[in-house]
Design a protein around this motif. Structure first.
Motif, mmCIF file in Angstrom:
data_model
loop_
_atom_site.group_PDB
_atom_site.id
_atom_site.type_symbol
_atom_site.label_atom_id
_atom_site.label_comp_id
_atom_site.label_asym_id
_atom_site.label_seq_id
_atom_site.Cartn_x
_atom_site.Cartn_y
_atom_site.Cartn_z
ATOM 1 N N ALA A 1 17.368 -156.125 26.477
ATOM 2 C CA ALA A 1 16.760 -155.820 25.184
ATOM 3 C C ALA A 1 15.367 -156.428 25.162
ATOM 4 N N ILE A 2 14.391 -155.626 24.739
ATOM 5 C CA ILE A 2 13.010 -156.107 24.626
ATOM 6 C C ILE A 2 12.614 -156.045 23.159
ATOM 7 N N LEU A 3 12.303 -157.205 22.597
ATOM 8 C CA LEU A 3 11.860 -157.295 21.209
ATOM 9 C C LEU A 3 10.341 -157.272 21.192
ATOM 10 N N GLY A 4 9.760 -156.457 20.320
ATOM 11 C CA GLY A 4 8.312 -156.297 20.290
ATOM 12 C C GLY A 4 7.849 -155.317 21.354
ATOM 13 N N ALA A 5 8.646 -154.286 21.600
ATOM 14 C CA ALA A 5 8.391 -153.361 22.704
ATOM 15 C C ALA A 5 7.157 -152.496 22.505
ATOM 16 N N ALA A 6 6.680 -152.337 21.271
ATOM 17 C CA ALA A 6 5.510 -151.491 21.032
ATOM 18 C C ALA A 6 4.198 -152.264 21.174
#
Length: 78
Positions: free
Chosen positions: A25-30
């Motif tokens: 899971a990647i948080l802040g992907a944008a």
């Protein structure tokens, strides 16, 4: 001391034909770092499921990353 105890083991995840691998899971992907990290994780053969999280623009990043021909399944979450 057993040598295999220090190695990281793959998760028993079933994605695209039952290939085992890590769920990431990647948080802040944008964001600037999140986009690059998402690309690197998608290219990693140990990753089988990739979840991208951010408050905006995650569907666009997911579409870009999912065009890569790897076995990892990508999903976005706002």
């Amino acid at each position: 001391m057993e040598e295999s105890s220090s190695l990281v083991e793959r998760a028993n995840c079933r994605a695209k034909g039952g290939a085992p691998g890590f769920k990431v899971a990647i948080l802040g992907a944008a964001g600037g770092i999140g986009q690059s990290l998402s690309l690197l994780m998608k290219m990693n053969p140990l990753v089988s499921v990739l979840h991208l999280y951010d408050v905006v623009n995650t569907p666009g990043v997911t579409a870009d990353v999912s065009h890569m021909d790897t076995s990892a399944v990508v999903s976005n979450h706002l």
